[in-house]
Scaffold this motif. Structure first.
Motif, PDB file in Angstrom:
ATOM      1  N   ALA A 175       1.880   8.023  -6.890  1.00 51.23           N
ATOM      2  CA  ALA A 175       1.264   9.615  -6.452  1.00 51.23           C
ATOM      3  C   ALA A 175       1.840  10.769  -6.481  1.00 51.23           C
ATOM      4  O   ALA A 175       1.685  11.316  -6.780  1.00 51.23           O
ATOM      5  CB  ALA A 175       0.442   9.827  -4.780  1.00 51.23           C
ATOM      6  N   THR A 221       0.706  -1.466   0.266  1.00 54.35           N
ATOM      7  CA  THR A 221       0.101  -0.317   0.560  1.00 54.35           C
ATOM      8  C   THR A 221       0.950   1.115  -0.123  1.00 54.35           C
ATOM      9  O   THR A 221       0.353   2.006  -0.502  1.00 54.35           O
ATOM     10  CB  THR A 221      -0.388   0.065   1.090  1.00 54.35           C
ATOM     11  OG1 THR A 221      -1.649  -1.146   0.926  1.00 54.35           O
ATOM     12  CG2 THR A 221      -1.465   0.713   1.186  1.00 54.35           C
ATOM     13  N   GLY A 237      -3.279   5.832  -6.373  1.00 55.27           N
ATOM     14  CA  GLY A 237      -2.393   6.282  -6.604  1.00 55.27           C
ATOM     15  C   GLY A 237      -2.274   7.983  -7.752  1.00 55.27           C
ATOM     16  O   GLY A 237      -1.899   8.785  -7.200  1.00 55.27           O
ATOM     17  N   VAL A 270      -2.391  11.567   0.393  1.00 54.45           N
ATOM     18  CA  VAL A 270      -1.481   9.974   0.942  1.00 54.45           C
ATOM     19  C   VAL A 270      -2.214   9.657   1.614  1.00 54.45           C
ATOM     20  O   VAL A 270      -2.162   8.351   2.048  1.00 54.45           O
ATOM     21  CB  VAL A 270      -0.424  10.277  -0.146  1.00 54.45           C
ATOM     22  CG1 VAL A 270      -0.162   8.921  -0.129  1.00 54.45           C
ATOM     23  CG2 VAL A 270      -0.718   9.634  -2.123  1.00 54.45           C
ATOM     24  N   TYR A 321       5.864   0.558 -11.493  1.00 51.27           N
ATOM     25  CA  TYR A 321       5.528   0.397 -10.096  1.00 51.27           C
ATOM     26  C   TYR A 321       4.826  -1.095  -9.341  1.00 51.27           C
ATOM     27  O   TYR A 321       4.917  -1.105  -8.282  1.00 51.27           O
ATOM     28  CB  TYR A 321       4.636   1.697  -9.200  1.00 51.27           C
ATOM     29  CG  TYR A 321       5.306   2.716  -9.435  1.00 51.27           C
ATOM     30  CD1 TYR A 321       6.081   3.222  -8.487  1.00 51.27           C
ATOM     31  CD2 TYR A 321       4.792   3.676 -10.176  1.00 51.27           C
ATOM     32  CE1 TYR A 321       7.058   4.273  -8.001  1.00 51.27           C
ATOM     33  CE2 TYR A 321       5.937   4.986 -10.348  1.00 51.27           C
ATOM     34  CZ  TYR A 321       6.581   5.469  -8.940  1.00 51.27           C
ATOM     35  OH  TYR A 321       7.575   6.219  -9.090  1.00 51.27           O
ATOM     36  N   SER A 353      -2.298   1.234  -7.161  1.00 52.44           N
ATOM     37  CA  SER A 353      -1.449   1.491  -7.738  1.00 52.44           C
ATOM     38  C   SER A 353      -2.698   3.224  -8.308  1.00 52.44           C
ATOM     39  O   SER A 353      -1.976   4.327  -8.794  1.00 52.44           O
ATOM     40  CB  SER A 353      -0.365   1.120  -8.742  1.00 52.44           C
ATOM     41  OG  SER A 353      -1.307   0.300  -9.807  1.00 52.44           O
ATOM     42  N   SER A 394      -2.406  12.276  -7.335  1.00 50.88           N
ATOM     43  CA  SER A 394      -1.570  13.010  -8.655  1.00 50.88           C
ATOM     44  C   SER A 394      -2.396  13.643  -9.104  1.00 50.88           C
ATOM     45  O   SER A 394      -1.691  14.841 -10.186  1.00 50.88           O
ATOM     46  CB  SER A 394      -0.684  12.398  -8.704  1.00 50.88           C
ATOM     47  OG  SER A 394      -0.752  11.095  -9.962  1.00 50.88           O
ATOM     48  N   GLY A 398       1.121   2.769  -3.257  1.00 48.96           N
ATOM     49  CA  GLY A 398      -0.238   3.840  -3.868  1.00 48.96           C
ATOM     50  C   GLY A 398       0.770   5.518  -3.515  1.00 48.96           C
ATOM     51  O   GLY A 398       0.585   6.202  -3.636  1.00 48.96           O
ATOM     52  N   ILE A 399       1.455   4.839  -2.888  1.00 45.30           N
ATOM     53  CA  ILE A 399       2.675   7.041  -2.476  1.00 45.30           C
ATOM     54  C   ILE A 399       3.464   6.820  -3.343  1.00 45.30           C
ATOM     55  O   ILE A 399       3.121   7.937  -3.901  1.00 45.30           O
ATOM     56  CB  ILE A 399       3.601   7.187  -0.685  1.00 45.30           C
ATOM     57  CG1 ILE A 399       2.397   6.359   0.293  1.00 45.30           C
ATOM     58  CG2 ILE A 399       4.296   8.421  -0.726  1.00 45.30           C
ATOM     59  CD1 ILE A 399       2.980   6.546   1.881  1.00 45.30           C
TER      60      ILE A 399
END
Length: 378
Positions: free
Chosen positions: A204, A196, A282, A299, A237, A279, A286, A200-201
């Protein structure tokens, strides 16, 4: 396809241009799996207890010593009365009070039964509940010891009947996690947490970084489709997530001896479906952010919701109805459940297919949203 290939190559070069990211991919799962399973545990130790012994007898002294010898308790004090012990609790000097009545020994010998009083500081509900359970287990164990000793003082006929009754013991058998090792329960959740955070981060922050650097404008004036652009951002990613998953599986086996009973392939397939969904989230963040600060706050907001309402620490069935409704669309919840089934229950890929279908539906929605929410501004 040729355009997509060049875009993916560009993303990998841009990713590895920053020396921190390759190190993060290896060190982050290593540190999380080395430290977190030992630090995050619902096992309670070092509970401070005051014993108010009104009996001052042999049996009450044995019970006090038995509690003091436990790894879960620290004998803080033996005050003369209950009010003094309660004052210690109010001053946060003790967590529990055990009060032994004056007739403790007499009741045990003559009536074959007695009682003790337990008062628990339940400001910390988990400590209060587990602490009271621990002390009751010790009292029950002490009672079993005395039962064997006091049997010798019974008349012969009564003693035979008592011994027959004593042989009827209840032996619990715990399924899937026989040793009740909390680390084995939490490690699959930490694997989901790793995916995650990294999948995810990082996506983003990727597009937002290009917005701040101004390089996004060069992409926007080209005839690259939104689909190819988003795929190029996501595919690196996805690869990172798979590498992190392989590292996590290896470390879990080498450090804790934990191996998925459902097979490594089932774990990796489940991880791939989850990576697709998180993803996509994220990229959505963004797309709606203009600066790194905005993206970072968004996030963290969504990651906290995913983790805390994902069943990692609290069972979803124990949550209120509104929280269960959020968990029903939470990809973290589905993968945590799937991983625990694959690791602890020995379930197969078919057993977690329902979770994977739900994750797949979430992935389609989030990635579709990510494509349509991206606006090319030339």
């Amino acid at each position: 396809m040729k355009t997509l290939k060049f875009l993916i190559e560009k993303e990998f070069k841009q990713m590895f241009r920053n020396p921190l990211i390759p190190r993060l991919i290896v060190l982050f799962p290593t540190m999380v799996l080395l430290v977190f399973p030992w630090a995050v545990s619902f096992e309670i130790k070092n509970i401070r207890v005051d014993v108010v012994d009104h009996s001052k007898s042999v049996y009450s002294k044995r019970l006090t010593d038995k509690i003091a010898a436990s790894q879960y308790f620290i004998l803080h004090d033996t005050p003369s009365d209950y009010n003094a012990a309660m004052l210690n609790m109010e001053n946060d000097e003790t967590d529990m009070i055990l009060e032994i009545p004056a007739s403790f020994d007499v009741d045990l010998v003559k009536r074959r039964e007695s009682g003790v009083g337990v008062a628990v500081n339940s400001v910390n509900g988990t400590q209060g509940l587990l602490g009271s359970n621990y002390v009751m287990q010790i009292v029950n164990d002490f009672s079993s010891e005395l039962r064997g000793e006091l049997t010798q003082t019974l008349p012969p006929q009564t003693r035979v009947s008592f011994m027959r009754l004593k042989k009827m013991n209840i032996v619990p058998q715990y399924k899937y996690n026989p040793a009740l090792d909390y680390k084995k329960f939490m490690i699959p959740g930490f694997m989901v947490l790793l995916l995650t955070i990294l999948c995810g981060i990082l996506p983003a922050l990727n597009i937002v970084m290009e917005k701040e650097n101004g390089t996004i404008n060069q992409i926007n004036v080209t005839p690259i489709s939104k689909m190819n652009f988003i795929l190029a951002k996501l595919i690196p990613y996805w690869a990172v997530g798979l590498v992190v998953m392989i590292i996590s599986i290896t470390l879990s086996f080498l450090i804790y001896g934990l191996w998925p009973g459902g097979g490594v392939v089932a774990v990796l397939i489940s991880a791939i479906v989850f990576i697709l969904s998180v993803s996509g989230l994220g990229i959505i963040i963004s797309n709606y952010s203009e600066t790194m600060q905005q993206a970072s706050f968004l996030v963290m907001f969504f990651i906290l919701i995913l983790v805390l309402l994902g069943g990692m620490f609290t069972p979803v069935s124990s949550m209120p109805a509104w929280a269960q409704a959020i968990a029903a669309i939470n990809p973290f919840n589905y993968l945590t459940t799937a991983f625990r089934m694959l690791y602890l229950n020995g379930s197969s890929l078919a057993d977690v297919s329902g979770n994977l279908l739900a994750l797949g539906a979430i992935a389609v929605v989030l990635n579709g949203w990510a494509v349509f929410s991206y606006k090319k501004r030339g």
